[in-house]
Design a protein around this motif. Structure first.
Motif, short mmCIF file in Angstrom:
data_model
loop_
_atom_site.label_atom_id
_atom_site.label_comp_id
_atom_site.label_asym_id
_atom_site.label_seq_id
_atom_site.Cartn_x
_atom_site.Cartn_y
_atom_site.Cartn_z
N VAL A 1 69.87 50.06 40.17
CA VAL A 1 69.63 49.83 38.75
C VAL A 1 70.91 50.18 37.99
CG1 VAL A 1 68.29 50.49 36.72
CG2 VAL A 1 67.17 50.32 38.96
N PHE A 2 71.45 49.17 37.29
CA PHE A 2 72.65 49.35 36.49
C PHE A 2 72.25 49.37 35.02
CE2 PHE A 2 76.07 47.31 33.97
CZ PHE A 2 77.08 48.25 34.18
N LEU A 3 72.70 50.38 34.30
CA LEU A 3 72.40 50.52 32.87
C LEU A 3 73.70 50.56 32.08
CD1 LEU A 3 69.72 53.32 33.20
CD2 LEU A 3 69.25 50.96 32.56
N THR A 4 73.71 49.91 30.93
CA THR A 4 74.89 49.94 30.06
C THR A 4 74.44 49.70 28.63
OG1 THR A 4 77.05 48.92 29.59
CG2 THR A 4 75.33 47.47 30.45
N ARG A 5 75.21 50.22 27.70
CA ARG A 5 74.94 49.96 26.28
C ARG A 5 75.83 48.85 25.75
NH1 ARG A 5 73.73 55.72 25.97
NH2 ARG A 5 71.54 55.86 25.38
N SER A 6 76.59 48.23 26.61
CA SER A 6 77.61 47.28 26.17
C SER A 6 77.47 45.93 26.88
CB SER A 6 79.00 47.86 26.45
OG SER A 6 79.99 46.89 26.31
N GLN A 7 77.67 44.85 26.13
CA GLN A 7 77.75 43.52 26.73
C GLN A 7 78.96 43.45 27.68
OE1 GLN A 7 75.88 40.72 26.48
NE2 GLN A 7 74.47 41.21 24.84
N TYR A 8 79.99 44.21 27.37
CA TYR A 8 81.16 44.26 28.24
C TYR A 8 80.77 44.79 29.62
CZ TYR A 8 84.29 43.25 24.34
OH TYR A 8 84.94 42.63 23.29
N GLY A 9 79.90 45.82 29.62
CA GLY A 9 79.42 46.37 30.88
C GLY A 9 78.67 45.34 31.70
N LEU A 10 77.82 44.55 31.03
CA LEU A 10 77.09 43.49 31.72
C LEU A 10 78.03 42.46 32.31
CD1 LEU A 10 74.20 42.86 29.16
CD2 LEU A 10 73.99 43.93 31.41
N ALA B 1 65.45 51.41 30.54
CA ALA B 1 66.40 50.80 29.59
C ALA B 1 65.87 50.87 28.16
CB ALA B 1 66.67 49.35 29.99
N ARG B 2 64.58 50.60 27.98
CA ARG B 2 63.99 50.67 26.63
C ARG B 2 64.07 52.10 26.09
NH1 ARG B 2 60.04 47.06 28.62
NH2 ARG B 2 58.60 48.78 29.04
N ALA B 3 63.76 53.07 26.93
CA ALA B 3 63.77 54.47 26.50
C ALA B 3 65.18 54.92 26.12
CB ALA B 3 63.22 55.36 27.62
N ALA B 4 66.18 54.37 26.78
CA ALA B 4 67.57 54.78 26.53
C ALA B 4 68.32 53.81 25.62
CB ALA B 4 68.32 54.91 27.87
N SER B 5 67.64 52.76 25.14
CA SER B 5 68.26 51.72 24.31
C SER B 5 69.49 51.13 25.01
CB SER B 5 68.66 52.30 22.94
OG SER B 5 67.54 52.76 22.24
#
Length: 202
Positions: free
Chosen positions: A67-76, A42-46
């Motif tokens: 492992v779920f990754l997202t750049r958005s609070q909406y995704g969370l 997550a850190r590497a991909a921001s």
């Protein structure tokens, strides 16, 4: 493992987890490595990350970590709701199973699973309500979706949109929370400190 994890860092993480006094099997070791791997990714991909253990049965060790990754609070937010609903569906399927592998597990009947689901829902609502109190005390006014992890907190994976809605309604009735801006989607609502909100100690 070194190639998969991008280095030998996992060895120290695994040994530290293995040497904790409460460690009785390799489940916390795998969990520690999976969580650290997800955080590094997550850190590497921001991005934001959520790590979820996936089990066949309640008493089993995880067969893998999702492992779920997202750049958005909406995704969370959307993933939290999906996880909570998926857990309830999983528990209902588990309760309907009647084989020797699960016959001696505490909650195996469909009726008992419904009881467990209700108990988890009550706990999730109470947790979310407390999280909303803390947020309102700190921020005074905020949009729910912009603080997805703080709203769900320890109930992430148990709570659903419905849980958050119930918690919010309870706090509105008690005068602890005010809705400043309504919206058709719960996550878009702007809420804030109500006149009856007492200072939270955390």
């Amino acid at each position: 493992m070194d190639r998969t994890c991008g280095g030998a860092w996992w060895r120290g993480t695994a040994l530290a987890a293995l040497n904790r006094p409460e460690t009785r099997n390799f489940e916390p070791v795998a969990a520690a490595v999976a969580e650290e791997y997800a955080q590094r990714l997550a850190r590497a991909a921001s991005m934001y990350q959520v790590t979820v253990p996936v089990r066949r049965r309640m008493h089993h060790q995880p067969i893998y970590h999702l492992v779920f990754l997202t750049r958005s609070q909406y995704g969370l937010w959307v993933f939290a709701d999906a996880l909570g609903k998926a857990r309830q569906a999983w528990l209902r399927v588990l309760g309907a199973v009647d084989d020797e592998e699960v016959r001696d597990v505490l909650f195996t009947s469909t009726e008992n699973m419904e009881w467990l689901i209700e108990a988890e829902e009550e706990r999730a609502i109470a947790t979310v309500a407390n999280n909303l109190r803390v947020l309102a005390g700190k921020l005074n006014r905020f949009k729910l979706v912009e603080h997805a992890l703080e709203v769900y907190g320890d109930a992430y994976g148990l709570a659903t949109d419905s849980s958050v809605s119930d918690a919010l309604q309870t706090l509105k009735r008690s005068g602890e929370i005010i809705v400043h801006q309504n919206a058709s989607r719960l996550r878009e609502r702007v809420v804030g400190r109500g006149p009856n909100l007492r200072p939270m100690q955390r």
